[in-house]
Motif scaffolding. Structure first.
Motif, PDB file in Angstrom:
ATOM      1  N   ASN A 111      39.498  30.138  27.158  1.00 18.73           N
ATOM      2  CA  ASN A 111      39.948  29.181  28.299  1.00 18.73           C
ATOM      3  C   ASN A 111      40.119  30.308  29.300  1.00 18.73           C
ATOM      4  N   LEU A 112      39.432  30.310  30.368  1.00 15.52           N
ATOM      5  CA  LEU A 112      39.548  31.056  31.793  1.00 15.52           C
ATOM      6  C   LEU A 112      40.306  30.328  32.681  1.00 15.52           C
ATOM      7  N   ASP A 113      41.798  30.458  32.789  1.00 19.19           N
ATOM      8  CA  ASP A 113      42.470  29.535  33.240  1.00 19.19           C
ATOM      9  C   ASP A 113      43.586  30.078  33.913  1.00 19.19           C
ATOM     10  N   ALA A 114      44.410  29.498  34.978  1.00 12.78           N
ATOM     11  CA  ALA A 114      45.423  29.948  35.391  1.00 12.78           C
ATOM     12  C   ALA A 114      46.538  29.233  34.819  1.00 12.78           C
ATOM     13  N   TYR A 142      46.014  33.541  32.862  1.00  6.11           N
ATOM     14  CA  TYR A 142      47.079  32.689  33.223  1.00  6.11           C
ATOM     15  C   TYR A 142      48.183  33.271  34.238  1.00  6.11           C
ATOM     16  N   ALA A 143      48.830  32.549  35.181  1.00  6.03           N
ATOM     17  CA  ALA A 143      49.701  33.019  36.119  1.00  6.03           C
ATOM     18  C   ALA A 143      51.142  32.669  35.653  1.00  6.03           C
ATOM     19  N   MET A 150      40.472  31.224  39.520  1.00  4.42           N
ATOM     20  CA  MET A 150      40.253  32.050  40.650  1.00  4.42           C
ATOM     21  C   MET A 150      41.016  31.823  41.948  1.00  4.42           C
ATOM     22  N   SER A 151      40.843  32.910  42.894  1.00  7.11           N
ATOM     23  CA  SER A 151      41.756  32.928  44.178  1.00  7.11           C
ATOM     24  C   SER A 151      41.543  31.719  45.023  1.00  7.11           C
ATOM     25  N   HIS A 152      42.635  31.420  45.528  1.00  2.25           N
ATOM     26  CA  HIS A 152      42.475  30.156  46.622  1.00  2.25           C
ATOM     27  C   HIS A 152      41.108  30.262  47.488  1.00  2.25           C
ATOM     28  N   PHE A 153      41.164  31.380  47.891  1.00  7.57           N
ATOM     29  CA  PHE A 153      39.987  31.687  49.039  1.00  7.57           C
ATOM     30  C   PHE A 153      38.565  31.733  48.355  1.00  7.57           C
ATOM     31  N   ALA A 159      47.572  30.667  44.094  1.00 12.58           N
ATOM     32  CA  ALA A 159      48.231  31.531  45.377  1.00 12.58           C
ATOM     33  C   ALA A 159      47.667  33.011  44.961  1.00 12.58           C
ATOM     34  N   ARG A 160      47.503  33.604  43.737  1.00 16.39           N
ATOM     35  CA  ARG A 160      47.043  35.007  43.467  1.00 16.39           C
ATOM     36  C   ARG A 160      45.533  34.618  42.908  1.00 16.39           C
ATOM     37  N   GLY A 161      45.420  34.261  41.673  1.00 14.26           N
ATOM     38  CA  GLY A 161      44.175  34.103  41.380  1.00 14.26           C
ATOM     39  C   GLY A 161      43.454  35.491  41.018  1.00 14.26           C
TER      40      GLY A 161
END
Length: 315
Positions: free
Chosen positions: A143-146, A182-183, A238-241, A251-253
């Motif tokens: 799983n690629l996931d925050a 994960y964050a 991934m990052s929010h942008f 927020a980071r990603g």
């Protein structure tokens, strides 16, 4: 509340006949009976139950649109579109059962299936369908996931935050789960403790930012001890942008280039390996919150890699 099977839409896009026979785009590689296939899970119920920003129900249509005009690589394999499982209202469990059955049926005829979510509740159906198709196989989950998505189901039932706890309940003796990206601040200590108690493999976003290859060893180990790899990509890793159009922006990603590299590492590692990638999914695309289609385009690049990579089917 209802669940329906929606037929596949017609794929259309740009055509460049003046550039010759190699000027092919993905919409021109869609054909019935191909060994690869896509299926959509048009559902907002899981995200809504998880108190997220709804909109994932429109994810499959947006992903198809973003995929259509991407160039097809040389010798690109064709792929079929099996349509959507569409969930109206709160009929989540019925939708997951329908999707699981559709996946199991599809894997009898296709070497690889890409499921387009929907929120991450899609994962419970994906795994259940893969398990139904291969009841005796050892299945590793990447799983690629925050988010760990290990919450326990509440009174309302499962949600986009509970799929891997539900998978463990479904298959406790064979639960083999690695979460990459994960964050720490996006997961409560209760979830982190549960992950440790359940022997979940963990690679954080900080580790990947410091070293884009930080997950390679853990992924290789996961593949070596399993017959099938189930790859699930939550776009909010991934990052929010780079992925603004999701249920819960990071927020980071993790940089998109790193996620793309990890997916490529997985696909390259399959070459000659015993482990097979029969099923992958891409979830949490929420077009209502997307800016200029950025998130759909990001997801489409990853989907293209999964669909177009070299075959790993047994010969």
């Amino acid at each position: 509340m209802s669940v329906t099977r929606t037929p596949a839409p017609d794929w259309t896009g740009r055509v460049d006949p003046e550039d010759g026979p190699e000027a092919i785009r993905l919409h021109q590689r869609v054909q019935p009976g191909a060994k690869r296939a896509v299926i959509g899970f048009a559902c907002d119920a899981g995200v809504k139950r998880n108190k997220g920003r709804i909109g994932a129900k429109d994810g499959p249509a947006a992903l198809r649109q973003a995929l259509a005009n991407l160039s097809a690589p040389v010798d690109a394999p064709p792929f079929s579109d099996l349509g959507d499982v569409t969930v109206e209202g709160d009929a989540l469990e019925a939708g997951q059962e329908t999707l699981a059955n559709a996946i199991a049926d599809a894997l009898a005829d296709h070497e690889r299936l890409l499921v387009m979510g929907g929120g991450h509740e899609t994962a419970f159906a994906s795994y259940a369908g893969l398990r139904k198709a291969f009841p005796q196989a050892r299945i590793g989950i990447l799983n690629l996931d925050a988010h760990l998505d290990l919450r326990l189901p509440g009174e309302a039932g499962g949600s986009s935050g509970t799929p891997f706890a539900q998978i463990r309940a479904l298959d406790p003796e064979r639960f083999d789960y690695l979460c990459v990206g994960y964050a720490e601040e996006a997961n409560t200590q209760a979830l982190m403790t549960r992950a440790q108690d359940w022997n979940v493999g963990l690679v954080s976003d900080h580790e990947l930012i410091a070293d884009p290859h930080a997950a390679h060893a853990a992924i290789s180990d996961l593949m070596m001890r399993n017959d099938y790899l189930y790859l699930t990509i939550d776009i909010d890793v991934m990052s929010h942008f780079q992925a603004p159009g999701v249920s819960a922006p990071a927020a980071r990603g993790v940089p998109f280039a790193t996620i793309e590299q990890i997916v490529s590492f997985v696909l390259t590692s399959l070459d000659g390996a015993r482990t097979k990638l029969a099923l992958a999914d891409l979830v949490e695309l929420s077009p209502a919150h997307d800016r200029d289609g950025v998130t759909a385009k990001t997801a489409a690049v990853l989907a293209r890699r999964v669909l177009m990579s070299a075959s790993d089917a047994p010969t």
